[in-house]
Design a protein around this motif. Sequence first.
Motif, PDB file in Angstrom:
ATOM      1  N   GLU A 236     -32.315 -59.734 -34.073  1.00  0.00           N
ATOM      2  CA  GLU A 236     -33.691 -59.916 -33.621  1.00  0.00           C
ATOM      3  C   GLU A 236     -33.807 -60.626 -32.277  1.00  0.00           C
ATOM      4  N   ASN A 237     -32.870 -61.511 -31.949  1.00  0.00           N
ATOM      5  CA  ASN A 237     -32.951 -62.256 -30.693  1.00  0.00           C
ATOM      6  C   ASN A 237     -32.296 -61.541 -29.523  1.00  0.00           C
ATOM      7  N   ASP A 238     -31.523 -60.512 -29.792  1.00  0.00           N
ATOM      8  CA  ASP A 238     -30.881 -59.746 -28.725  1.00  0.00           C
ATOM      9  C   ASP A 238     -31.852 -58.705 -28.187  1.00  0.00           C
ATOM     10  N   PRO A 239     -31.830 -58.436 -26.881  1.00  0.00           N
ATOM     11  CA  PRO A 239     -32.688 -57.366 -26.370  1.00  0.00           C
ATOM     12  C   PRO A 239     -32.217 -56.020 -26.918  1.00  0.00           C
ATOM     13  N   PRO A 240     -33.141 -55.121 -27.222  1.00  0.00           N
ATOM     14  CA  PRO A 240     -32.731 -53.807 -27.722  1.00  0.00           C
ATOM     15  C   PRO A 240     -31.908 -53.067 -26.677  1.00  0.00           C
ATOM     16  N   ARG A 241     -30.866 -52.375 -27.134  1.00  0.00           N
ATOM     17  CA  ARG A 241     -30.002 -51.630 -26.220  1.00  0.00           C
ATOM     18  C   ARG A 241     -30.242 -50.131 -26.268  1.00  0.00           C
ATOM     19  N   THR A 242     -30.743 -49.650 -27.397  1.00  0.00           N
ATOM     20  CA  THR A 242     -30.981 -48.214 -27.532  1.00  0.00           C
ATOM     21  C   THR A 242     -32.460 -47.943 -27.731  1.00  0.00           C
ATOM     22  N   VAL A 243     -32.836 -46.686 -27.562  1.00  0.00           N
ATOM     23  CA  VAL A 243     -34.227 -46.293 -27.773  1.00  0.00           C
ATOM     24  C   VAL A 243     -34.610 -46.535 -29.232  1.00  0.00           C
ATOM     25  N   GLY A 244     -33.692 -46.292 -30.140  1.00  0.00           N
ATOM     26  CA  GLY A 244     -33.962 -46.526 -31.564  1.00  0.00           C
ATOM     27  C   GLY A 244     -34.213 -47.996 -31.869  1.00  0.00           C
ATOM     28  N   GLU A 245     -33.428 -48.880 -31.264  1.00  0.00           N
ATOM     29  CA  GLU A 245     -33.641 -50.316 -31.450  1.00  0.00           C
ATOM     30  C   GLU A 245     -34.986 -50.738 -30.861  1.00  0.00           C
ATOM     31  N   LEU A 246     -35.324 -50.182 -29.703  1.00  0.00           N
ATOM     32  CA  LEU A 246     -36.607 -50.481 -29.072  1.00  0.00           C
ATOM     33  C   LEU A 246     -37.754 -50.037 -29.979  1.00  0.00           C
ATOM     34  N   PHE A 247     -37.644 -48.842 -30.519  1.00  0.00           N
ATOM     35  CA  PHE A 247     -38.653 -48.323 -31.431  1.00  0.00           C
ATOM     36  C   PHE A 247     -38.782 -49.226 -32.655  1.00  0.00           C
ATOM     37  N   GLY A 248     -37.669 -49.610 -33.220  1.00  0.00           N
ATOM     38  CA  GLY A 248     -37.689 -50.463 -34.403  1.00  0.00           C
ATOM     39  C   GLY A 248     -38.385 -51.788 -34.161  1.00  0.00           C
ATOM     40  N   ARG A 249     -38.179 -52.331 -33.000  1.00  0.00           N
ATOM     41  CA  ARG A 249     -38.748 -53.637 -32.688  1.00  0.00           C
ATOM     42  C   ARG A 249     -40.196 -53.558 -32.221  1.00  0.00           C
ATOM     43  N   TYR A 250     -40.572 -52.508 -31.491  1.00  0.00           N
ATOM     44  CA  TYR A 250     -41.890 -52.455 -30.854  1.00  0.00           C
ATOM     45  C   TYR A 250     -42.792 -51.324 -31.349  1.00  0.00           C
ATOM     46  N   ARG A 251     -42.426 -50.674 -32.427  1.00  0.00           N
ATOM     47  CA  ARG A 251     -43.241 -49.584 -32.980  1.00  0.00           C
ATOM     48  C   ARG A 251     -44.680 -50.036 -33.220  1.00  0.00           C
ATOM     49  N   GLU A 252     -44.851 -51.206 -33.815  1.00  0.00           N
ATOM     50  CA  GLU A 252     -46.208 -51.677 -34.121  1.00  0.00           C
ATOM     51  C   GLU A 252     -47.021 -51.935 -32.854  1.00  0.00           C
ATOM     52  N   VAL A 253     -46.359 -52.367 -31.794  1.00  0.00           N
ATOM     53  CA  VAL A 253     -47.055 -52.580 -30.517  1.00  0.00           C
ATOM     54  C   VAL A 253     -47.573 -51.251 -29.986  1.00  0.00           C
ATOM     55  N   VAL A 254     -46.738 -50.241 -30.009  1.00  0.00           N
ATOM     56  CA  VAL A 254     -47.137 -48.915 -29.529  1.00  0.00           C
ATOM     57  C   VAL A 254     -48.278 -48.371 -30.377  1.00  0.00           C
ATOM     58  N   LEU A 255     -48.157 -48.465 -31.696  1.00  0.00           N
ATOM     59  CA  LEU A 255     -49.163 -47.894 -32.586  1.00  0.00           C
ATOM     60  C   LEU A 255     -50.486 -48.650 -32.529  1.00  0.00           C
ATOM     61  N   ALA A 256     -50.442 -49.932 -32.211  1.00  0.00           N
ATOM     62  CA  ALA A 256     -51.677 -50.717 -32.115  1.00  0.00           C
ATOM     63  C   ALA A 256     -52.526 -50.305 -30.928  1.00  0.00           C
ATOM     64  N   ARG A 257     -51.931 -49.640 -29.968  1.00  0.00           N
ATOM     65  CA  ARG A 257     -52.647 -49.248 -28.745  1.00  0.00           C
ATOM     66  C   ARG A 257     -53.284 -47.870 -28.826  1.00  0.00           C
ATOM     67  N   VAL A 258     -53.112 -47.189 -29.957  1.00  0.00           N
ATOM     68  CA  VAL A 258     -53.654 -45.834 -30.100  1.00  0.00           C
ATOM     69  C   VAL A 258     -54.487 -45.745 -31.378  1.00  0.00           C
ATOM     70  N   SER A 259     -55.246 -44.666 -31.513  1.00  0.00           N
ATOM     71  CA  SER A 259     -56.059 -44.457 -32.716  1.00  0.00           C
ATOM     72  C   SER A 259     -55.149 -44.186 -33.910  1.00  0.00           C
ATOM     73  N   PRO A 260     -55.668 -44.360 -35.127  1.00  0.00           N
ATOM     74  CA  PRO A 260     -54.834 -44.088 -36.312  1.00  0.00           C
ATOM     75  C   PRO A 260     -54.289 -42.655 -36.350  1.00  0.00           C
ATOM     76  N   GLY A 261     -55.116 -41.680 -35.959  1.00  0.00           N
ATOM     77  CA  GLY A 261     -54.646 -40.290 -35.945  1.00  0.00           C
ATOM     78  C   GLY A 261     -53.532 -40.069 -34.945  1.00  0.00           C
ATOM     79  N   THR A 262     -53.668 -40.656 -33.777  1.00  0.00           N
ATOM     80  CA  THR A 262     -52.610 -40.555 -32.769  1.00  0.00           C
ATOM     81  C   THR A 262     -51.356 -41.266 -33.263  1.00  0.00           C
ATOM     82  N   GLY A 263     -51.523 -42.388 -33.924  1.00  0.00           N
ATOM     83  CA  GLY A 263     -50.380 -43.108 -34.482  1.00  0.00           C
ATOM     84  C   GLY A 263     -49.612 -42.257 -35.487  1.00  0.00           C
TER      85      GLY A 263
END
Length: 106
Positions: free
Chosen positions: A13-40
């Motif tokens: 958790e304290n290491d910066p994500p190195r792969t796109v999958g790690e980035l998605f795992g860590r920041y998925r909720e941030v991305v989804l919070a910025r769009v409508s539920p249908g877009t999410g």
Amino acid sequence: MTSVYDVFMFAHENDPPRTVGELFGRYREVVLARVSPGTGRAYMVAWRRRVAPSFAVAELASLTTPHAAQDFVQWRGAYPTPADALSMLSALCRVAVQGGLIAKTT
């Protein structure tokens, strides 16, 4: 067999994500919070069907616009589905740029 969700579960958790999958795992909720539920929901389908198989194990440092464009033209399906996948990847990259994890392209 490794699930597309298992790919990002190994990052500390304290290491910066190195792969796109790690980035998605860590920041998925941030991305989804910025769009409508249908877009999410569409983004999550796009992640499972297109983005994860193409990019989950890709190193963030190696991700380029031409790389994404090349995969985009190869994705099959009705137009909204590949476009949703590209939008999902773009939203994830915006979070990475804002967090200083990848450089902004011009």
